[in-house]
Design a protein around this motif. Structure first.
Motif, PDB file in Angstrom:
ATOM      1  N   UNK A   1      -3.187   6.399  -0.147  1.00  0.00           N
ATOM      2  CA  UNK A   1      -2.721   5.804  -0.883  1.00  0.00           C
ATOM      3  C   UNK A   1      -3.314   5.398  -2.316  1.00  0.00           C
ATOM      4  N   UNK A   2      -2.227   4.650  -2.497  1.00  0.00           N
ATOM      5  CA  UNK A   2      -2.412   3.898  -4.531  1.00  0.00           C
ATOM      6  C   UNK A   2      -1.895   2.910  -4.107  1.00  0.00           C
ATOM      7  N   UNK A   3      -2.061   2.275  -5.217  1.00  0.00           N
ATOM      8  CA  UNK A   3      -1.951   1.299  -4.971  1.00  0.00           C
ATOM      9  C   UNK A   3      -1.421   0.734  -6.933  1.00  0.00           C
ATOM     10  N   UNK A   4      -0.333  -0.163  -6.777  1.00  0.00           N
ATOM     11  CA  UNK A   4       0.536  -0.121  -8.071  1.00  0.00           C
ATOM     12  C   UNK A   4      -0.330  -1.553  -8.967  1.00  0.00           C
ATOM     13  N   UNK A   5       0.154  -1.771 -10.129  1.00  0.00           N
ATOM     14  CA  UNK A   5       0.046  -3.177 -10.105  1.00  0.00           C
ATOM     15  C   UNK A   5       1.481  -3.466 -11.580  1.00  0.00           C
TER      16      UNK A   5
ATOM     17  N   UNK B   1       2.813   0.823   3.520  1.00  0.00           N
ATOM     18  CA  UNK B   1       2.831  -0.647   4.162  1.00  0.00           C
ATOM     19  C   UNK B   1       2.142  -2.307   3.415  1.00  0.00           C
ATOM     20  N   UNK B   2       2.229  -2.932   4.510  1.00  0.00           N
ATOM     21  CA  UNK B   2       2.230  -4.272   3.601  1.00  0.00           C
ATOM     22  C   UNK B   2       1.030  -4.262   3.236  1.00  0.00           C
ATOM     23  N   UNK B   3       0.436  -4.968   2.619  1.00  0.00           N
ATOM     24  CA  UNK B   3      -1.304  -4.690   1.811  1.00  0.00           C
ATOM     25  C   UNK B   3      -1.364  -6.615   2.612  1.00  0.00           C
TER      26      UNK B   3
ATOM     27  N   UNK C   1       1.144  -0.993   0.017  1.00  0.00           N
ATOM     28  CA  UNK C   1      -0.302   0.247  -0.102  1.00  0.00           C
ATOM     29  C   UNK C   1       1.013   1.382  -0.322  1.00  0.00           C
ATOM     30  N   UNK C   2       1.090   2.010  -0.888  1.00  0.00           N
ATOM     31  CA  UNK C   2       1.920   3.125  -1.617  1.00  0.00           C
ATOM     32  C   UNK C   2       1.038   4.352  -0.712  1.00  0.00           C
ATOM     33  N   UNK C   3       1.479   4.294   0.272  1.00  0.00           N
ATOM     34  CA  UNK C   3       1.291   5.257   1.681  1.00  0.00           C
ATOM     35  C   UNK C   3       1.807   6.860   1.158  1.00  0.00           C
ATOM     36  N   UNK C   4       1.524   7.961   1.323  1.00  0.00           N
ATOM     37  CA  UNK C   4       2.895   8.945   0.650  1.00  0.00           C
ATOM     38  C   UNK C   4       1.351  10.342   1.738  1.00  0.00           C
ATOM     39  N   UNK C   5       2.979  11.023   2.486  1.00  0.00           N
ATOM     40  CA  UNK C   5       2.108  11.879   3.826  1.00  0.00           C
ATOM     41  C   UNK C   5       2.448  13.147   3.636  1.00  0.00           C
ATOM     42  N   UNK C   6       2.129  14.411   3.491  1.00  0.00           N
ATOM     43  CA  UNK C   6       2.320  15.760   3.459  1.00  0.00           C
ATOM     44  C   UNK C   6       2.229  16.205   4.384  1.00  0.00           C
ATOM     45  N   UNK C   7       1.735  16.166   5.037  1.00  0.00           N
ATOM     46  CA  UNK C   7       1.564  15.974   6.716  1.00  0.00           C
ATOM     47  C   UNK C   7       1.210  15.170   7.486  1.00  0.00           C
ATOM     48  N   UNK C   8       1.245  15.810   8.911  1.00  0.00           N
ATOM     49  CA  UNK C   8       2.059  14.388   9.507  1.00  0.00           C
ATOM     50  C   UNK C   8       0.038  14.523  10.171  1.00  0.00           C
TER      51      UNK C   8
ATOM     52  N   UNK D   1      -7.236  -8.476   7.889  1.00  0.00           N
ATOM     53  CA  UNK D   1      -5.718  -8.328   8.802  1.00  0.00           C
ATOM     54  C   UNK D   1      -5.810  -6.905   8.323  1.00  0.00           C
ATOM     55  N   UNK D   2      -4.800  -5.972   9.556  1.00  0.00           N
ATOM     56  CA  UNK D   2      -4.211  -5.084   9.885  1.00  0.00           C
ATOM     57  C   UNK D   2      -2.971  -4.700   8.562  1.00  0.00           C
ATOM     58  N   UNK D   3      -3.557  -3.341   7.617  1.00  0.00           N
ATOM     59  CA  UNK D   3      -1.865  -3.693   7.110  1.00  0.00           C
ATOM     60  C   UNK D   3      -0.330  -3.022   8.300  1.00  0.00           C
ATOM     61  N   UNK D   4       0.515  -3.297   8.421  1.00  0.00           N
ATOM     62  CA  UNK D   4       1.345  -3.625   9.253  1.00  0.00           C
ATOM     63  C   UNK D   4       2.265  -1.825   8.205  1.00  0.00           C
ATOM     64  N   UNK D   5       2.866  -1.120   9.214  1.00  0.00           N
ATOM     65  CA  UNK D   5       3.700   0.184   7.959  1.00  0.00           C
ATOM     66  C   UNK D   5       4.935  -1.057   8.216  1.00  0.00           C
TER      67      UNK D   5
END
Ligand code: ATP
Ligand code: MG
Length: 277
Positions: free
Chosen positions: A189-193, A134-136, A90-97, A141-145
């Motif tokens: 959160x982005x997803x790619x394939x 994070x893991x997918x 899970x491709x997460x990106x943050x501009x803010x905390x 289950x929950x995704x893990x950082x």
């Protein structure tokens, strides 16, 4: 069409070599589906994703085949897409905390292994957008950082780096477009394939109020709860009832919260696209 996967929000059908992603009106918080639906949510998210895919087409190829060539019963909330070999991150990106990484930041000064400057508050803008994958997780289950090095171990360094770089590119472009319209995209959160030629392709949904935090730029102030156009409203309401994600049953959403949530999704759509819902 054959139903091959029922996600928290979307039903995925196989049709020939393609998939048809059908967005429901379900809403999930903390990975739990609530028993009440938000009218129009599926159509709003589908329309917003399509709008973004077009605007981001020069940054990244996407999986869209057609928004029209879908069964009539799903029209407006379904997209025919290329069936991809999904990259397991899970491709997460943050501009803010804010959100799930705040605790780690407060305890260690880092998020996903990346050191941040001291003194940041809930809602602070980060000096640079930070990639926090994070893991997918499998259903339930929950995704893990994880750190970038951990993703690289799982996926291979080359693919992990390409996903990270494209994620940052998409975020930068999207955040700039949104900010000009009064919306801060705090994180997403982005997803790619990979397609049949091995081309890394943007999949799933993109920059929607389900996959992102959308804040009202005019009301943003670090150190407070930010005024938002996303499902934070539902998360906060759910918490306020005393419900916890591990409880067996999630509460029904009262009508006024449903309507206020729907209004937020519509406002985000209208502000971003400039169209009337
Ligand atoms: P999960 O992602 O854990 O299965 P979810 O609740 O996030 O659950 P939804 O977003 O509701 O799932 O359903 C969409 C599903 O379709 C996701 O599993 C997503 O990874 C997958 N998906 C999206 N686009 C594609 C694509 N082009 N090819 C293959 N799978 C895709
Ligand atoms: Mg999803």
């Amino acid at each position: 069409m054959e139903l091959i996967h029922q996600g928290k929000v979307r039903d995925v059908y196989a049709d020939g070599g393609d998939l048809v992603l059908v967005a429901s009106n379900r809403v999930s918080v903390y990975d739990v589906i609530l028993p009440t639906e938000i009218p129009d949510k599926g159509a709003l998210l589908t329309a917003l994703s399509l709008w973004w895919f077009e605007r981001l087409a020069d940054v990244v190829p996407n999986h869209v085949v057609s928004a029209e060539d879908v069964p009539a019963e799903f029209a407006g909330r379904a997209v025919r897409v290329k069936r991809l070999d999904m990259v397991k991150v899970e491709a997460v990106v943050r501009g803010y905390l804010t959100g799930s990484v705040l605790d780690a930041y407060r305890a260690t000064g880092t998020v996903n292994g990346v050191a941040l400057p001291p003194g940041l508050e809930d809602g602070s803008r980060l000096p640079e957008p930070v990639y926090t994958p994070t893991t997918k997780a499998d259903v339930g289950d929950h995704d893990e950082a994880e750190t970038f090095a951990q993703t690289a171990d799982r996926l291979g360094a080359g693919l992990a780096a390409r996903v990270r770089d494209l994620t940052l590119d998409v975020y930068r472009r999207g955040a700039e477009i949104a900010l000009a319209k009064g919306i801060i995209i705090a994180d997403t959160k982005l997803e790619f394939g990979l397609d049949e030629d091995g081309v890394l392709t943007l999949a799933d949904e993109v920059l929607t109020s389900d996959s992102s935090r959308f804040w009202d730029a005019s009301g943003w102030k670090p150190g407070q709860v930010q005024p938002s156009f996303d499902k934070q409203f539902v998360r906060d309401w759910a918490r306020s009832t005393g419900w916890r994600p591990d409880d067996a049953e999630a509460p029904e959403i009262p009508a006024d919260i449903v309507e206020a949530t729907r209004a937020r999704y519509i406002e985000a759509y209208e502000l971003l696209t400039g169209r009337r819902w």
